[in-house]
Structures are given as C-alpha cells and as structure tokens.
Design a protein around this motif. Structure first.
Motif, PDB file in Angstrom:
ATOM      1  N   MET A  81       4.080 -10.898 -20.337  1.00  0.00           N
ATOM      2  CA  MET A  81       3.337 -11.452 -21.468  1.00  0.00           C
ATOM      3  C   MET A  81       2.540 -10.357 -22.159  1.00  0.00           C
ATOM      4  O   MET A  81       1.768  -9.642 -21.522  1.00  0.00           O
ATOM      5  N   PRO A  82       2.700 -10.172 -23.467  1.00  0.00           N
ATOM      6  CA  PRO A  82       1.969  -9.107 -24.163  1.00  0.00           C
ATOM      7  C   PRO A  82       0.451  -9.285 -24.059  1.00  0.00           C
ATOM      8  O   PRO A  82      -0.066 -10.407 -24.187  1.00  0.00           O
ATOM      9  N   ALA A  83      -0.239  -8.201 -23.832  1.00  0.00           N
ATOM     10  CA  ALA A  83      -1.705  -8.239 -23.814  1.00  0.00           C
ATOM     11  C   ALA A  83      -2.267  -8.256 -25.224  1.00  0.00           C
ATOM     12  O   ALA A  83      -3.342  -8.816 -25.470  1.00  0.00           O
ATOM     13  N   SER A  84      -1.563  -7.652 -26.159  1.00  0.00           N
ATOM     14  CA  SER A  84      -2.101  -7.444 -27.505  1.00  0.00           C
ATOM     15  C   SER A  84      -2.249  -8.730 -28.313  1.00  0.00           C
ATOM     16  O   SER A  84      -2.878  -8.720 -29.366  1.00  0.00           O
ATOM     17  N   ILE A  85      -1.677  -9.835 -27.831  1.00  0.00           N
ATOM     18  CA  ILE A  85      -1.810 -11.105 -28.558  1.00  0.00           C
ATOM     19  C   ILE A  85      -2.853 -12.017 -27.912  1.00  0.00           C
ATOM     20  O   ILE A  85      -3.000 -13.172 -28.318  1.00  0.00           O
ATOM     21  N   GLN A  86      -3.578 -11.489 -26.924  1.00  0.00           N
ATOM     22  CA  GLN A  86      -4.518 -12.308 -26.167  1.00  0.00           C
ATOM     23  C   GLN A  86      -5.958 -12.180 -26.680  1.00  0.00           C
ATOM     24  O   GLN A  86      -6.908 -12.397 -25.925  1.00  0.00           O
ATOM     25  N   SER A  87      -6.138 -11.841 -27.937  1.00  0.00           N
ATOM     26  CA  SER A  87      -7.478 -11.637 -28.482  1.00  0.00           C
ATOM     27  C   SER A  87      -8.390 -12.833 -28.197  1.00  0.00           C
ATOM     28  O   SER A  87      -7.996 -13.991 -28.369  1.00  0.00           O
ATOM     29  N   ILE A  88      -9.606 -12.514 -27.756  1.00  0.00           N
ATOM     30  CA  ILE A  88     -10.607 -13.545 -27.483  1.00  0.00           C
ATOM     31  C   ILE A  88     -11.964 -13.012 -27.937  1.00  0.00           C
ATOM     32  O   ILE A  88     -12.353 -11.904 -27.555  1.00  0.00           O
ATOM     33  N   PRO A  89     -12.684 -13.751 -28.774  1.00  0.00           N
ATOM     34  CA  PRO A  89     -13.959 -13.233 -29.308  1.00  0.00           C
ATOM     35  C   PRO A  89     -14.983 -12.998 -28.205  1.00  0.00           C
ATOM     36  O   PRO A  89     -15.034 -13.711 -27.203  1.00  0.00           O
ATOM     37  N   THR A  90     -15.819 -11.979 -28.412  1.00  0.00           N
ATOM     38  CA  THR A  90     -16.853 -11.655 -27.435  1.00  0.00           C
ATOM     39  C   THR A  90     -18.011 -10.978 -28.155  1.00  0.00           C
ATOM     40  O   THR A  90     -17.999 -10.835 -29.382  1.00  0.00           O
ATOM     41  N   ASN A  91     -19.038 -10.577 -27.407  1.00  0.00           N
ATOM     42  CA  ASN A  91     -20.158  -9.827 -27.964  1.00  0.00           C
ATOM     43  C   ASN A  91     -20.854 -10.592 -29.082  1.00  0.00           C
ATOM     44  O   ASN A  91     -21.076 -10.071 -30.175  1.00  0.00           O
TER      45      ASN A  91
END
Length: 523
Positions: free
Chosen positions: A413-423
């Motif tokens: 599974m690609p990591a680059s499509i797993q964006s999750i907001p933070t900070n």
C-alpha cells in the motif's frame, strides 16, 4: 551538474564508511556567507520564522534574539519524540551526508561549526541513535533529525565505530570535543529538511540499480537452463518499442548471450515447414517460450525505467535546499516557503517499491518453474541431484521465496496517499515520504534474499547440466556463487548460505565483478 561529492555512489560509499567527505572552499564560503547574513538579519530584528518566532501554529509568538539558544534547544527537545527501532547505521550516515549536502549550498544560515562537526562524526564513525518512526515528512524529517541535533548537543546516545550505545556527552568527552550549543537558525536548519528520506532513498537507488543488473544475469542463466529462444532478446524488438529500460535490457541480454551454446539460437531466415499439413499438425516444438523467458526485456526493462526515474528524483533532492526559511544572501532576501515538503521523494519511493515487488515476484516465478520437474526440461525436482525424495533439495528455499513475496505484497500500500492532518491543522497535508523510503529499503532487503535463493538454485542447475555450454557471464556468476556457498549434494540447512549470498549480492564492493559483466555488455 551534480556535485561529485554528493552523487548517489558517493553517498553510498560514505554511508558504508568507505569514503570520506570534505567540503570545498566554495562550499565553506557559501555556508559562512549565509550564516553572516542571518546574524545581520537577527541584529536588524527582522521577523524570521523559527529564529525570532515560535514554531508551527505558535509562530504568532515573537521571541527576543537573546533567547535564541533556548528557542533552538526547545525545538530539538519537543521534537525528540521518535519511537521504534533505531535506523540502521548506513541510513544514519546517509542522512548526515544528505543534510550536509543541503546546508552546504549556503541558503540555510547554519553555523559552519555545525557542518564541521557532522563531517567529523562521519570521519570518526560516530552514529547517533535515531528512532525510525515518528515523522510525517511534511515539514521535513523533523523528528529523526531532531534526535541527530540532540546528539550533537550532547544528549541522547551514540555508537562509535559500531560499538554499543553510549551517552553522547560521554562520547564527546572521550573524543575530546565539546557538545554544540545551537544558536540562531542552527536547530531549525538541521531538522527542517528532507534529509532522512533523501539519505535512505539514495541508498535505495544504488541498491535497486544493482538488483536489476543481478536479475538480468539470473534471467540469462535461467533462460540457458531452459534452452530458451535467444530471439526474444533481439535488439530490433526494443527498437520498435523504444522504452529506454527495455532497450537497455535487450542490449544486455543480446550481448551477454552471444557466447551461449545453451540457448536455442536465433536464425535470421525463418524456419520452413517440412511439409504443409493437410489440416493441422499437433505437438510441434514451440516457437516461443513462457513469459518469464520471452518477456524478460519488457518486465525488467519497465523496472529499470522506474529505478532510473527514482534515481533522478533523488539526485535532484540531494542538490536541493530543503529547509525553511531560505536565505538568499546575494539578494538580501529571507523567503518563507515549503521546500521541506517531501512529496517528490514520497511518490518516487512508492513507485520504486512497486517495481521492487514486481522484480521479487518475477524472481519467485523463475524459481517456481526451474524447480518444477514438469516444466524444467529434465532437471531434477527442486534441483536435488540424487536420492530425490529422501532428500528435498531446495524445496524449503522455494517456499521461503514464496513467503517473502507474500509479505512484500502485504506491504505494498503506498505511503504517499495516506496524508493525515496534524500539528493543529498547520500541517494539513503530509507526504509521508520517510515511511515510503523505509518501506522500499525493507523491500530491497527481502528482494536480495529472494535473488540469493534464485542464484543458489540456478547455479546448482548449471552444474547439473553442461556448464561449459553456458555463456561467459553465466559461468562467471557460477564461480562467484561457488566462492560463497558449496553445491547441495545432500540436504543441509540453507539459512546461512542464503544470508551470506544475499549480503554479498547487496554489497557494492563484493558484487563489482558481476556488475562489470553488464558494463562490458553495454555498447
């Protein structure tokens, strides 16, 4: 033009402790000029993110320059929150090389002493303990680079020349150094960049290129053992489908196979039918082979194109300034932007991982065919030369290869499509490139284990047939493997052989004789 000190090959050599890093006079001057420009800007009480302000959503807070050291220290402290197993020694060294490469371009404002100390650490083989997990790669590799900054400041733990972990403060004392005190923009210039991802990706790039070349040699031997049709390697096939990787594979395989007496030779004049059948004639010899033989240039060529694309992206990143803000001393500018955002490396690493998985699958399919007595054209089952059944040969090794491919697929599974907001939603998109690069590195480890299993099996097969009929390249491969592992006469544990061959295949120095075969075959 890429700086010769920071080519992919140079980064790998330094990461492995086989080459030193010395900055040029021009680079040192650029670093000093940027640092002086920063000091002038601070003295002029300019508002500079992370230097005279807080961090992230707290950048609304202005900080007196007299609090500079505390501000930089607190940045390092709050980011030192990584978890997981420490990064491998070569990864950490590559990370330091990549960070030096970025800072040496002279747009970060770091104190020259910071670069000098990292160079000294590389020379003395001082490797800080860097937790492998905890970064999203959005504002650069903040967390792992903060652990580097902490160690440079005398905190955390380090290893000297591969020894046990010791307190960084004690190591400084042992080496006669004072821990650094980070001022100005030192900490943020150090942590606010993509250098962990870039360093790991640089090592992935060179290892992946070698894996393609090794697979090419294995494909040739595999084809020879099955008396494959040399015709499939003909460069004219690639000429009419001009993908660079496919064309390169045609050139390699066509050239390397020229000395083979084991392949079914290509004849320029088409073979004529002995007599025209009245209706149909069945059970005639096949004109072409299974896809693991016939489509080798297309399958590996596509992988090579991905490997080259990934390498190109990493080269650009190694020659880039990736922190924020940027200092352009010649233009008297301080620019706030997002060069720390590691999307390019995230996409490239995920793309590479897919290609590595395909290469592993392709190898496993070759292993499956060559060990199957119904398909391997007279070779014994699982390459066991005597008392088959009493002895099982490479049966267990073949199952191991299958397991490794299944594990690789589960991690695809690609990591680059797993964006999750933070900070506090300041980092409302994140690229996760470090995870992608680490995953590709793990895939490479397992790929080399599969290639090692295949090499052991194919070399065994070569010795069960007339090895003198093999190409010069396949005979060289056989001799190289036999210097590492003995033939399998009776069943024995193979774990140690697989590990030894895999490590040797992955070592750029040990595998040079095999790489030279392809260099010679390149027109």
């Amino acid at each position: 033009m890429q700086d010769e000190q920071f080519t992919l090959e140079a980064v790998e050599a330094i990461a492995l402790g086989r080459q030193t890093l010395v900055l040029s006079e021009a680079q040192q001057q650029a670093v000093s000029a940027a640092h002086q420009f920063l000091l002038n800007a601070i003295a002029g009480r300019q508002r500079i993110y992370g230097v005279t302000t807080g961090y992230g959503p707290l950048a609304t807070t202005e900080v007196d320059p007299r609090q500079s050291a505390l501000l930089q220290q607190n940045l390092v402290y709050h980011l030192c929150s990584g978890v997981g197993e420490p990064l491998a020694r070569p990864h950490v060294r590559a990370m330091m090389v990549a960070r030096i490469a970025s800072l040496a371009l002279g747009h970060s404002g770091a104190n020259p002493a910071l670069l000098q100390r990292m160079q000294a650490w590389l020379a003395a083989d001082v490797v800080p303990e860097i937790p492998s997990q905890g970064t999203v790669g959005a504002s650069g590799d903040l967390t792992p680079l903060a652990h580097l900054a902490r160690a440079l400041s005398g905190g955390g733990r380090v290893s000297i020349q591969g020894g046990p972990w010791v307190d960084s403060a004690a190591a400084h004392q042992q080496l006669g150094w004072q821990p650094l005190v980070l001022h100005g923009k030192d900490a943020i210039a150090l942590v606010n960049g993509t250098s962990v991802t870039a360093g790991i990706a640089a090592l992935n790039a060179t290892a992946a290129e070698r894996a393609v070349k090794l697979s090419t040699l294995l494909v040739l031997l595999y084809s020879e053992l099955l008396a494959g049709h040399r015709e499939a390697f003909h460069p004219a096939i690639g000429k009419v489908r001009p993908h660079p990787g496919q064309q390169q594979l045609h050139r390699w395989l066509w050239s390397l196979s020229a000395s083979s007496q084991a392949l079914t030779p290509w004849q320029a004049a088409p073979e004529r039918l002995a007599e025209m059948p009245e209706d149909i004639a069945q059970n005639r010899p096949l004109l072409q082979d299974a896809y693991t033989l016939r489509c080798a240039p297309q399958a590996l060529g596509a992988v090579l194109d991905v490997v080259c694309q990934h390498a190109s992206t990493v080269r650009i990143e190694l020659g880039s300034v990736t922190d924020n803000p940027l200092l352009l001393a010649d233009d008297q500018l301080v620019l706030h932007g997002g060069n720390f955002f590691g999307q390019h490396l995230a996409f490239a690493s995920d793309h590479l991982n897919n290609a590595l998985l395909q290469m592993a699958l392709y190898s496993e399919r070759r292993i499956a065919r060559i060990t199957d007595p119904l398909k391997n054209k007279g070779l014994p089952a699982f390459m066991q030369p005597q008392d088959t059944g009493l002895h099982s040969g490479f049966m267990g090794a073949q199952v191991c290869a299958t397991s490794l491919v299944a594990e690789l697929r589960s991690q695809a599974m690609p990591a680059s499509i797993q964006s999750i907001p933070t900070n506090a939603d300041n980092q409302d998109i994140v690229p996760l490139g470090t995870i992608a690069a680490r995953r590709a590195s793990s895939s490479l480890t397992q790929l080399y284990q599969i290639l090692a299993i295949e090499a052991l099996i194919l070399v065994q097969g070569a010795e069960l047939k007339n090895s003198e009929s093999l190409s010069h390249a396949s005979q060289a491969l056989r001799h190289w493997i036999r210097n590492l592992a003995a033939p399998l006469q009776q069943d024995r544990p193979l774990a140690e052989d697989i590990a030894k061959v895999a490590a040797s295949l992955a070592d750029p120095d040990q595998v040079k004789p095999l790489m030279a075969l392809l260099d010679i075959a390149t027109p």
